[in-house]
Motif scaffolding. Structure first.
Motif, PDB file in Angstrom:
ATOM      1  N   GLN A  92     -28.218 -14.913  13.790  1.00 39.47           N
ATOM      2  CA  GLN A  92     -28.124 -15.152  12.353  1.00 39.47           C
ATOM      3  C   GLN A  92     -26.930 -14.362  11.837  1.00 39.47           C
ATOM      4  O   GLN A  92     -26.776 -13.194  12.182  1.00 39.47           O
ATOM      5  CB  GLN A  92     -29.376 -14.636  11.636  1.00 39.47           C
ATOM      6  CG  GLN A  92     -30.687 -15.128  12.193  1.00 39.47           C
ATOM      7  CD  GLN A  92     -31.018 -16.532  11.751  1.00 39.47           C
ATOM      8  OE1 GLN A  92     -30.723 -16.918  10.636  1.00 39.47           O
ATOM      9  NE2 GLN A  92     -31.608 -17.300  12.640  1.00 39.47           N
ATOM     10  N   LYS A  94     -24.820 -12.136   9.108  1.00 37.96           N
ATOM     11  CA  LYS A  94     -25.299 -11.031   8.274  1.00 37.96           C
ATOM     12  C   LYS A  94     -25.866 -11.512   6.946  1.00 37.96           C
ATOM     13  O   LYS A  94     -26.919 -11.047   6.514  1.00 37.96           O
ATOM     14  CB  LYS A  94     -24.173 -10.031   8.033  1.00 37.96           C
ATOM     15  CG  LYS A  94     -24.613  -8.842   7.212  1.00 37.96           C
ATOM     16  CD  LYS A  94     -23.469  -7.898   6.963  1.00 37.96           C
ATOM     17  CE  LYS A  94     -23.921  -6.782   6.027  1.00 37.96           C
ATOM     18  NZ  LYS A  94     -22.810  -5.981   5.576  1.00 37.96           N
ATOM     19  N   GLU A  95     -25.192 -12.441   6.292  1.00 33.76           N
ATOM     20  CA  GLU A  95     -25.642 -12.916   4.988  1.00 33.76           C
ATOM     21  C   GLU A  95     -27.035 -13.539   5.077  1.00 33.76           C
ATOM     22  O   GLU A  95     -27.885 -13.325   4.216  1.00 33.76           O
ATOM     23  CB  GLU A  95     -24.652 -13.933   4.407  1.00 33.76           C
ATOM     24  CG  GLU A  95     -23.275 -13.363   4.121  1.00 33.76           C
ATOM     25  CD  GLU A  95     -22.421 -13.160   5.380  1.00 33.76           C
ATOM     26  OE1 GLU A  95     -22.631 -13.859   6.399  1.00 33.76           O
ATOM     27  OE2 GLU A  95     -21.557 -12.263   5.353  1.00 33.76           O
ATOM     28  N   ALA A  96     -27.269 -14.332   6.118  1.00 33.95           N
ATOM     29  CA  ALA A  96     -28.576 -14.971   6.296  1.00 33.95           C
ATOM     30  C   ALA A  96     -29.654 -13.925   6.581  1.00 33.95           C
ATOM     31  O   ALA A  96     -30.767 -14.015   6.061  1.00 33.95           O
ATOM     32  CB  ALA A  96     -28.510 -15.994   7.423  1.00 33.95           C
ATOM     33  N   MET A  98     -29.601 -10.718   5.675  1.00 34.14           N
ATOM     34  CA  MET A  98     -29.836  -9.938   4.459  1.00 34.14           C
ATOM     35  C   MET A  98     -30.698 -10.721   3.480  1.00 34.14           C
ATOM     36  O   MET A  98     -31.584 -10.148   2.837  1.00 34.14           O
ATOM     37  CB  MET A  98     -28.515  -9.533   3.803  1.00 34.14           C
ATOM     38  CG  MET A  98     -27.760  -8.474   4.590  1.00 34.14           C
ATOM     39  SD  MET A  98     -28.641  -6.919   4.810  1.00 34.14           S
ATOM     40  CE  MET A  98     -28.567  -6.261   3.162  1.00 34.14           C
ATOM     41  N   ALA A  99     -30.476 -12.025   3.373  1.00 36.26           N
ATOM     42  CA  ALA A  99     -31.276 -12.855   2.474  1.00 36.26           C
ATOM     43  C   ALA A  99     -32.740 -12.879   2.935  1.00 36.26           C
ATOM     44  O   ALA A  99     -33.662 -12.752   2.124  1.00 36.26           O
ATOM     45  CB  ALA A  99     -30.712 -14.265   2.418  1.00 36.26           C
TER      46      ALA A  99
END
Length: 105
Positions: A92, A94-96, A98-99
Motif C-alpha cells: 500500500q 503511504k497515503e493509502a 495513512m488513510a
C-alpha cells in the motif's frame, strides 16, 4: 517509537496487551514486504506516539500468522486492545496506509 520485531512468544505481550498496534506480517524473501518497510518507518515517525508498529516474520513464527489467517504477505493487521480491527493485504502506498490507519488513531 522504533519498530519492534515480535515472535510467537512475545506477540501476546507486545500486541495483545497493548493499546493500538499495527502488525506487519512479512518475510525476508518478499519483494513487496521490502517495499513497504521504509513506508512503515516513515509512518512510525509520524504516528509512533499514537500507534505501536511491530513486525512478525511469518517464516519464523507460523503459529501467530496462522492464528490470524495470514495467507499472503505483506499483511498488515491493526489491533486495538488485543483484538484485530482492520486488515490490509499487499503493498500500500503511504497515503493509502495513512488513510486506513487514521480511523484507528
Amino acid at each position: 517509537m522504533a519498530i519492534v520485531n515480535v515472535s510467537d512468544q512475545s506477540f501476546g505481550q507486545e500486541v495483545e496487551q497493548s493499546g493500538t498496534v499495527l502488525v506487519d506480517f512479512w518475510a525476508p524473501w518478499c519483494g513487496p514486504c521490502k517495499m513497504i518497510a521504509p513506508v512503515l518507518e516513515q509512518i512510525d515517525g509520524e504516528v509512533g506516539s499514537q500507534m505501536k508498529i511491530v513486525k512478525l516474520n511469518v517464516d519464523d513464527n507460523p503459529d501467530t500468522a496462522g492464528r490470524f489467517g495470514v495467507m499472503s504477505i505483506p499483511t498488515l493487521i491493526v489491533f486495538k486492545d488485543g483484538q484485530p480491527v482492520d486488515k490490509l493485504v499487499g503493498f500500500q502506498p503511504k497515503e493509502a496506509l495513512m488513510a486506513a490507519l487514521g480511523k484507528h488513531l
